[in-house]
Design an enzyme around this catalytic site. Structure first.
Site, PDB file in Angstrom:
ATOM      1  N   LYS A  66       0.168   3.719  -2.740  1.00 37.56           N
ATOM      2  CA  LYS A  66      -0.866   4.753  -2.639  1.00 37.56           C
ATOM      3  C   LYS A  66      -0.270   6.152  -2.526  1.00 37.56           C
ATOM      4  CE  LYS A  66      -4.603   1.989  -0.551  1.00 37.56           C
ATOM      5  NZ  LYS A  66      -4.007   0.685  -0.213  1.00 37.56           N
ATOM      6  N   LEU A  87       1.134  -7.054   2.666  1.00 36.58           N
ATOM      7  CA  LEU A  87       0.553  -8.157   1.913  1.00 36.58           C
ATOM      8  C   LEU A  87       1.155  -9.436   2.486  1.00 36.58           C
ATOM      9  CD1 LEU A  87       0.972  -6.862  -1.776  1.00 36.58           C
ATOM     10  CD2 LEU A  87      -1.195  -7.092  -0.546  1.00 36.58           C
ATOM     11  N   SER A  98      -6.007   3.402   4.587  1.00 41.02           N
ATOM     12  CA  SER A  98      -5.462   2.642   3.453  1.00 41.02           C
ATOM     13  C   SER A  98      -6.575   1.977   2.644  1.00 41.02           C
ATOM     14  CB  SER A  98      -4.463   1.591   3.943  1.00 41.02           C
ATOM     15  OG  SER A  98      -3.626   1.159   2.885  1.00 41.02           O
ATOM     16  N   THR A 112       1.793   2.951   5.520  1.00 44.75           N
ATOM     17  CA  THR A 112       2.109   1.546   5.757  1.00 44.75           C
ATOM     18  C   THR A 112       1.780   0.712   4.528  1.00 44.75           C
ATOM     19  OG1 THR A 112      -0.101   1.179   6.659  1.00 44.75           O
ATOM     20  CG2 THR A 112       1.641   1.741   8.220  1.00 44.75           C
ATOM     21  N   SER A 155       0.793  -1.240   0.000  1.00 45.87           N
ATOM     22  CA  SER A 155       0.000   0.000   0.000  1.00 45.87           C
ATOM     23  C   SER A 155       0.818   1.278   0.000  1.00 45.87           C
ATOM     24  CB  SER A 155      -0.959   0.004   1.191  1.00 45.87           C
ATOM     25  OG  SER A 155      -2.071  -0.827   0.936  1.00 45.87           O
ATOM     26  N   ASP A 200     -10.096 -13.301  -2.294  1.00 49.46           N
ATOM     27  CA  ASP A 200     -10.180 -11.944  -1.748  1.00 49.46           C
ATOM     28  C   ASP A 200     -11.563 -11.324  -1.890  1.00 49.46           C
ATOM     29  OD1 ASP A 200      -7.433 -11.713  -1.033  1.00 49.46           O
ATOM     30  OD2 ASP A 200      -6.918 -11.273  -3.114  1.00 49.46           O
TER      31      ASP A 200
END
Length: 492
Positions: free
Chosen positions: A86, A447, A331, A444, A83, A176
């Site tokens: 991002k 995965l 996030s 942060t 992330s 997911d």
């Protein structure tokens, strides 16, 4: 998960950050640093540890004032950013769309109102607004009621054509799809609360009487999903084994397991299949609550609103600068992908991933980043195929400090150890020691077998450093190690 209104506290915190984290960069030649020997020694000890040597990692630390690199380890190694990608998404969105950008949702008709009857179709047209909620649809219904509408003769139509029809990025695995972090992306979507997890419904399962099924409720109430309740209430003190998941390829939500008497049960944010149909279903309930009905022949459908349709009312989202907080602090993957498609629509007239990611790459190149060092197939960081170097991420964090929207960018980042979710975000429960709490503001990333952290840190001498730590391939989380690195920087 409730949005706590801590505006005054947040303002005070951000004013203190402004003094530390918004120094105007001075251009100077990057050269080897000689005044960070203690920090370098401590970081080398960590990076030389057998565990760190056995995985893929990339670490870079820069001076925020000049961009000078003061520490690096495998700085040019490409690692999955998770992330922390991002950071690029949010910067590109602020540059491309602007801080004041707002999503619009329109209610339209191609008919006319006479004696309490709307003779024609009614359209709900979206631009992917992730902040659209049931209360907004209720207000649309109130507007119609005030116009005297009691019946609609035509169809209820959802216009989600602002984006293309591809709802999941290539990185989303079958396993997911039930989870809030992998919601479908649609031009017309709905959030259940002010965390703005668009495309999800909150499912609560609570105990009833021993031997009976749990009581399941939905927020918002919707008939688009079917609850298959296989749960059982068990005596107090037994283990809570509740599971709440959407069955792949359907809108069936399966509730299984045991829930003990006296327990709080379980709450899950579960994705829906077809956010457009979900939004229309909730809107139809809003209309019904105001006494507005459809003819028996009316249908619910999806298609583009005709150009001659008249706008009855509209809802605007908060500006992008405000969306940065729920997006970056929590996030939110859905926000990232919606912003990517929105950038594609804005620049190339295509609300697609291909167009949106193209805009992100072109933005990176326009500010001087090396496009060959960035590989990504989504905007949220979900894909393990995404790659970047710590050198490039720190360069991005240095360059954005010169942007006029930098204040909006930095106030969206999580703040180490701060208890309020909309301040601390994903760093709420990390870096809580006195020497580092409140001194690290960073994004942060996590995965399977991937952990990362990238942002800004205030040293004990009041200097601001930019840092990125990327790790991949570890058997266990490297978060404790990453936090040790951040703590060393804060103590430099």
């Amino acid at each position: 998960m409730v949005f706590k209104k801590t505006a005054m506290v947040f303002l005070a915190i951000m004013m203190s950050f402004a003094a530390v984290f918004t120094v105007t960069p001075e251009h100077s030649e990057v050269q080897a640093a000689s005044s960070y020997h203690s920090m370098e020694k401590s970081l080398n000890a960590i990076m030389g540890d057998a565990t760190m040597k056995s995985i893929n990692s990339s670490v870079t630390v820069r001076k925020a004032s000049t961009g000078e690199i003061v520490y690096q380890s495998n700085a040019d190694k490409k690692v999955t950013p998770a992330s922390t990608l991002k950071l690029l998404t949010s910067a590109a969105a602020l540059e491309t769309l602007g801080e004041e950008y707002r999503f619009h949702t329109d209610l339209l008709t191609d008919g006319s109102i006479s004696k309490g009857v709307l003779n024609g179709n009614i359209y709900l047209r979206g631009q992917g607004d992730p902040t659209l909620m049931k209360k907004d649809l209720d207000q649309f219904a109130v507007t119609l009621a005030k116009l005297g509408v009691k019946q609609i003769t035509g169809d209820l139509i959802g216009d989600d054509t602002w984006f293309d029809s591809v709802r999941l990025s290539p990185s989303i695995d079958k396993s997911d799809e039930t989870h809030y972090y992998a919601a479908q992306i649609a031009g017309l979507t709905l959030s259940p609360n002010t965390d703005y997890d668009a495309g999800t419904v909150i499912v609560d399962a609570k105990p009833t009487k021993n031997g009976y099924k749990s009581k399941v409720t939905l927020t918002p109430d919707t008939g688009i999903v079917t609850i298959v309740n296989k749960s059982k209430t068990v005596p107090k003190g037994q283990k809570n084994t509740l599971s709440i998941k959407r069955q792949y390829g359907t809108n069936n939500i399966i509730v299984t397991g045991n829930v003990p008497v006296g327990s709080t049960g379980k709450r899950e944010w579960v994705t829906v299949s077809n956010p457009t149909a979900y939004t229309l279903d909730v809107f139809k309930k809003s209309l019904s609550a105001k006494g507005i009905t459809f003819k028996a022949s009316s249908k619910t459908a999806r298609r583009q609103a005709p150009t001659h349709a008249t706008i009855i009312t509209s809802k605007q989202s908060m500006p992008l600068k405000s969306l940065m907080r729920p997006f970056m602090k929590l996030s939110n993957n859905t926000h990232a992908e919606i912003l990517a498609k929105t950038m594609g629509k804005q620049v190339y007239g295509q609300g697609s991933w291909s167009a949106g990611l193209r805009v992100m790459r072109e933005y990176a190149q326009s500010i001087g980043l090396d496009p060959t060092e960035w590989v990504f197939e989504d905007a949220s960081g979900m894909s393990h195929k995404n790659k970047v170097t710590s050198e490039q991420l720190t360069e991005l964090l240095y360059l954005v400090r010169q942007a006029p929207w930098y204040g909006s960018f930095v106030q969206g980042l999580p703040v180490a150890g701060m208890n309020d979710r909309f301040v601390g975000g994903t760093l709420k429960n990390r870096l809580k020691g006195a020497a580092v709490k409140g001194k690290v503001i960073a994004k942060t990333g996590s995965l399977n077998h991937v952990n990362s952290l990238a942002g800004y840190v205030e040293t004990k001498n009041g200097e601001t450093l930019i840092f990125t730590v990327l790790t991949q391939g570890q058997a266990k989380s490297t978060t404790p190690t990453i936090d040790r690195i951040a703590t060393i920087l804060a103590n430099s």
